[in-house]
Design an enzyme around this catalytic site. Structure first.
Site, mmCIF file in Angstrom:
data_model
loop_
_atom_site.group_PDB
_atom_site.id
_atom_site.type_symbol
_atom_site.label_atom_id
_atom_site.label_comp_id
_atom_site.label_asym_id
_atom_site.label_seq_id
_atom_site.Cartn_x
_atom_site.Cartn_y
_atom_site.Cartn_z
ATOM 1 N N MET A 1 51.246 77.330 -35.204
ATOM 2 C CA MET A 1 50.439 76.185 -34.125
ATOM 3 C C MET A 1 50.394 76.900 -32.753
ATOM 4 S SD MET A 1 51.007 72.309 -33.197
ATOM 5 C CE MET A 1 50.711 71.597 -34.835
ATOM 6 N N ARG B 1 17.376 67.485 -40.132
ATOM 7 C CA ARG B 1 18.406 67.167 -39.377
ATOM 8 C C ARG B 1 17.661 65.847 -38.659
ATOM 9 N NH1 ARG B 1 22.152 70.751 -35.855
ATOM 10 N NH2 ARG B 1 20.229 70.910 -34.441
ATOM 11 N N LYS C 1 26.162 73.168 -24.223
ATOM 12 C CA LYS C 1 26.951 71.822 -24.973
ATOM 13 C C LYS C 1 28.181 72.564 -25.556
ATOM 14 C CE LYS C 1 24.692 73.086 -29.358
ATOM 15 N NZ LYS C 1 23.740 72.541 -30.419
ATOM 16 N N TYR D 1 55.441 80.945 -41.787
ATOM 17 C CA TYR D 1 55.554 79.872 -43.050
ATOM 18 C C TYR D 1 54.866 80.209 -44.469
ATOM 19 C CZ TYR D 1 56.140 76.474 -39.251
ATOM 20 O OH TYR D 1 56.700 75.919 -38.134
#
Length: 354
Positions: free
Chosen positions: A299, A127, A33, A251
């Site tokens: 990024m 769950r 998955k 940044y």
């Protein structure tokens, strides 16, 4: 290539066979998955077939269809819950489905659908799943309506825990499951996940174990010592520059160089899956030399500080080891979760089988 991930085929096969041995040679369900935890579901499934894995686990119908359309003709189990229209399509495609509620069973009966069913019971995960106390009633309903019940399973919630409390809770889950399946004779009975195999191999129930993160050498957030690294994210030096002490990097000006330094820029960033929390404590390797990640990861780019012993020998285009199992294992970063990191590897990162 700018940035890529190398997947070691032979090491993956070794890990699967080693864990199968530890699981007393139970049949393996290969969990692929989430794009096989970010490594490529189709590629990983094809490798697993070489070590006789004949049943694959996915999260939803879309992932099952992706495998089928890639030529994977083996049995596929949707481990998560399915919507009604997905149950219809799964039945048409011969995909095994997990069933967690009477509503789902009643829908199948009302539409005269009879897929391969694995009943899921909630033994403590809270769950998905039927209540344990309802097991007899649910199984009887399947029999009375001639539903094709091929499996029963549950999920361990804390099998990678390392305290007495977590161990006892896992054993309680196993005991609850044992009461459900004790007298059943089904094709698939399974509760053990990867950590259930490595930490509770003497308590494995049933005839099937589900192998996911364990294939990639991890038990929980820690590397399993007897398993081999199967993936390495690599990149190349894009830019090199010498700068003065007290220069700000990236940044937000959160990082200041403590001395005159050489830094390099790598063409990989958080869009590629290099999480921003690696800005504090993360490192990469150049020719086996540790290079600290400095400043905020961007990024598309990441800055690293180059040690003095190699600053005059590196050049643009040199290969950099960004992440492998050993690096992840060595990181002391509270936010790090191996599953989250792996499944977040971006699509720009090429997957290469070696």
């Amino acid at each position: 290539m700018r940035t890529w991930i190398e997947i070691d085929k032979e090491n993956l096969k070794y890990n699967v066979l080693k864990l199968k041995e530890i699981a007393n040679n139970k049949e393996i369900l290969g969990v692929v998955k989430a794009n096989a935890y970010g490594l490529g579901s189709i590629e990983i499934a094809k490798i697993l077939k070489e070590v006789e894995v004949k049943l694959f686990g996915v999260a939803n119908l879309e992932e099952a269809i992706e495998l089928q359309e890639a030529g994977i003709k083996d049995k596929i189990l949707i481990l998560g819950a399915s919507f009604e229209d997905e149950l219809v399509e799964a039945t048409k495609r011969g995909v095994h489905v997990a069933i967690s509620s009477m509503g789902q069973l009643q829908f199948l009966v009302s539409k005269n659908l009879n897929p391969n069913i694995h009943l899921k019971f909630d033994t403590g995960m809270t769950r998905l799943g039927f209540e344990v106390d309802d097991a007899e009633k649910v199984i009887e309903y399947c029999k009375n309506n001639n539903l094709n019940l091929v499996g029963i399973f549950s999920h361990l919630s804390d099998s990678d825990g390392n305290t007495i409390e977590t161990k006892n809770f896992t054993l309680e889950q196993i005991e609850k499951f044992k009461k459900i399946v004790n007298s059943l004779n089904l094709e698939y009975i399974h509760i053990s996940n990867s950590a259930g195999i490595t930490n509770f191999h003497n308590d494995i129930l049933g005839n099937l174990v589900r192998l996911g993160i364990g294939m990639y050498s991890f038990t929980g957030n820690k590397k399993t010592p007897y398993l081999k690294n199967i993936f390495t994210i690599k990149s190349k030096i894009l830019f090199i520059k010498k700068v003065k002490k007290d220069s700000f990097v990236s940044y937000g000006r959160h990082y200041t160089l403590p001395a005159d330094s050489t830094y390099a820029v790598l063409p990989i960033g958080y869009a590629d899956g290099l999480k921003k929390y690696l800005s504090k404590g993360g490192y990469v390797l150049i020719n086996n030399h540790r290079c600290e990640i400095i400043g905020n990861i961007c990024m598309d780019m990441t800055m690293i500080r180059v040690p003095k012993e190699i600053e005059n020998s590196i050049k643009i285009g040199d290969e950099v080891t960004v992440i492998n199992a050993d690096i992840l294992d060595n990181l002391n970063i509270p936010e790090l979760c191996v599953w989250e990191f792996m499944t977040g590897i971006g699509r720009r990162v090429k997957r290469i089988i070696v």
